[in-house]
Design an enzyme around this catalytic site. Structure first.
Site, PDB file in Angstrom:
ATOM      1  N   GLN A 152       0.704  -1.151   0.317  1.00 45.25           N
ATOM      2  CA  GLN A 152      -0.233   0.752  -0.027  1.00 45.25           C
ATOM      3  C   GLN A 152       0.892   1.143   0.317  1.00 45.25           C
ATOM      4  OE1 GLN A 152      -2.627  -0.182   3.733  1.00 45.25           O
ATOM      5  NE2 GLN A 152      -3.877  -2.319   2.301  1.00 45.25           N
TER       6      GLN A 152
ATOM      7  N   ASP B 186      -1.819 -11.908   4.082  1.00 42.48           N
ATOM      8  CA  ASP B 186      -3.247 -11.625   5.459  1.00 42.48           C
ATOM      9  C   ASP B 186      -3.576 -12.993   5.559  1.00 42.48           C
ATOM     10  OD1 ASP B 186      -3.289  -8.836   4.928  1.00 42.48           O
ATOM     11  OD2 ASP B 186      -4.230  -9.246   2.640  1.00 42.48           O
TER      12      ASP B 186
HETATM   13  C1  S3P Z   1      -2.440  -4.708   0.202  1.00 42.70           C
HETATM   14  C2  S3P Z   1      -1.482  -4.785   0.908  1.00 42.70           C
HETATM   15  C3  S3P Z   1      -1.274  -5.258   2.336  1.00 42.70           C
HETATM   16  C4  S3P Z   1      -2.675  -6.605   2.162  1.00 42.70           C
HETATM   17  C5  S3P Z   1      -3.463  -5.594   2.475  1.00 42.70           C
HETATM   18  C6  S3P Z   1      -4.278  -5.611   0.828  1.00 42.70           C
HETATM   19  C7  S3P Z   1      -2.846  -4.132  -1.292  1.00 42.70           C
HETATM   20  O1  S3P Z   1      -1.123  -4.565   3.735  1.00 42.70           O
HETATM   21  O2  S3P Z   1      -2.523  -6.990   4.153  1.00 42.70           O
HETATM   22  O3  S3P Z   1      -4.521  -6.279   2.841  1.00 42.70           O
HETATM   23  O4  S3P Z   1      -3.161  -5.013  -1.887  1.00 42.70           O
HETATM   24  O5  S3P Z   1      -1.521  -3.216  -1.414  1.00 42.70           O
HETATM   25  P1  S3P Z   1       0.185  -3.528   3.337  1.00 42.70           P
HETATM   26  O6  S3P Z   1       0.580  -2.972   2.313  1.00 42.70           O
HETATM   27  O7  S3P Z   1      -0.313  -2.710   4.893  1.00 42.70           O
HETATM   28  O8  S3P Z   1       0.918  -4.735   4.294  1.00 42.70           O
END
Ligand code: S3P
Length: 411
Positions: free
Chosen positions: A155, A300
């Protein structure tokens, strides 16, 4: 069976299609609450999105300069992905927008995203120096940065890369361990000025994105509940079809195989995202030790993996997973508490847990803690509980997998 469509990819498909010039078609879009929040937000910014059939979207993108200032705040419900990626896109827009969310989203750390975006030139305000929603962002003239992220987070990486589409000069992003690369793949697919230089992702200002027709693969994070269930329930054999097998997401398969699971890959094909079918049979699982290198590739899936560990032979240990504490719930606490309520032995550590495997659970009342993945993990745990697991607030599965209980029942 077919699992629900990939949540991460569904968000990104709507985002890139909205920024492209012209009509994109998205097949097998996930109509879960999180992705609907992304759709709603782009509609509020003037993008025409038509649902032509269940899971089918026609997105009329208006180009990289085509979004308009929303009249009201953008309410993003429970979706951390929407908020963080959207901040990246809004950083490049010449208008003001306010992003809000539900109680869980309002507690999730945002400085990891707002800090680099501020460095690029965005003006962002919110509680605790823009660490928590509601966040008000005024985008503007961005400049590219060289950004080394402290957390392995797709993210964070994605927010900076998306902002890089609008910035003057190259934007480089480096991460401590590889996180999911859906944004990078989709940027390439839509024709963004993007390249990978070794472990560094580089994006440059892009004038135009080309609309596309894309099919979203099944979500391996949703499939994971059935993979683990099939391992744990005696005499099972389940084929889970059309699952996304992006190598940045398949850590769960490696770890379960290491634990002794019988998982065969079939019909694997390399499209813009690799896809294949999984044949899973029941097996006796052994304990496992996980360290931080493995965590991003199964972040996840850790809640349901904890259920597998609680029914595996021996003592399992999960370390380096402190990110779990800042997900939709504190997943270390939520899962250890819930497993304990069923009669399992799971002990919290600051960055993970120690779990001593048992033959089965007694069962009892648990809570979802409002977290979709906790609810689904406890449903899997219920399958091996003498008295079952009674899950309070289980309707939060709608966030990522509206037909979860129906699909589980059908098996
Ligand atoms: C996601 C990244 C992960 C994941 C989330 C979805 C994404 O989070 O846990 O459910 O779609 O980029 P983080 O980037 O905080 O690790």
């Amino acid at each position: 069976m077919l699992p629900s469509a990939d949540k991460s990819i569904s968000h990104r498909a709507v985002m890139l299609a909205s920024l492209a010039e012209g009509e994109s078609r998205i097949h097998n879009f996930l109509e879960g609450e999180d992705c609907l929040a992304t759709m709603r937000a782009f509609s509020q910014m003037g993008i025409g999105i038509e649902r032509t059939a269940p899971g089918e979207l026609l997105v009329c993108g208006k180009g990289l300069g085509g979004l308009v200032q929303p009249e009201k705040e953008l309410y993003l419900a429970n979706s951390g992905t929407t908020m963080r990626l959207m901040l990246g896109i809004l950083a490049g827009q010449p208008f003001i927008a306010t992003l809000t969310g539900d109680e869980s989203l309002s507690r999730r750390p945002m400085k990891r995203v707002t800090d680099p975006l501020r460095k690029m030139g965005a003006k962002i305000q919110g509680p605790e120096d823009a660490n928590f929603p509601p966040l008000t962002i005024r985008g503007g003239k961005l400049k590219g940065i060289q950004f080394s992220s402290e957390v392995a987070s797709a993210q964070v990486k994605s927010a900076v890369l998306l902002a890089g589409l609008f910035a003057k000069g190259p934007t480089q992003v480096k991460e401590p361990l590889p996180s999911r690369d859906h944004t990078e793949r989709m940027m390439e697919l839509f024709g963004a000025n993007f390249r990978k230089e070794g472990k560094v992702s580089v994006v440059q200002r892009t004038e135009k994105l080309t609309p596309r027709e894309i099919r979203i693969p099944g979500d391996i994070s949703s499939a994971a509940f059935f993979i683990v269930a099939a391992c744990l329930v005696p005499d099972s054999e389940v084929v889970i079809k059309e699952v996304g097998l992006n190598p940045t997401r398949t850590g769960i398969l490696d770890v379960l195989k290491e634990m002794g699971a019988s998982i065969a890959l079939e019909n694997v094909r390399e499209e813009w995202e690799p896809v294949g079918d999984l044949r899973v049979r029941s097996s006796n699982l052994q304990a496992v030790k996980l360290t931080k290198e493995k965590i991003p590739s199964l972040i996840d899936e850790l809640p349901v993996l904890m259920v597998a560990c609680a029914l595996a032979r021996g003592k399992s240990e999960i370390r380096g997973a402190e990110e779990l504490r800042v997900k939709e719930s504190d997943r270390i606490r939520a899962m250890c508490e819930n497993l304990g309520r069923l009669g399992a032995e799971a002990e919290e550590l600051p960055d993970g847990c120690v779990i001593r495997g048992k033959e089965g659970f007694r069962g009892g009342k648990v809570s979802s803690f409002g977290d979709h993945r906790v609810a689904m993990s406890m449903a899997v745990a219920g399958l091996r509980s003498e008295d079952g697991a009674e899950i309070a607030e289980s309707d939060c599965v709608n966030i990522s997998y509206p037909s979860f209980f129906k699909d589980l029942e059908s098996l």
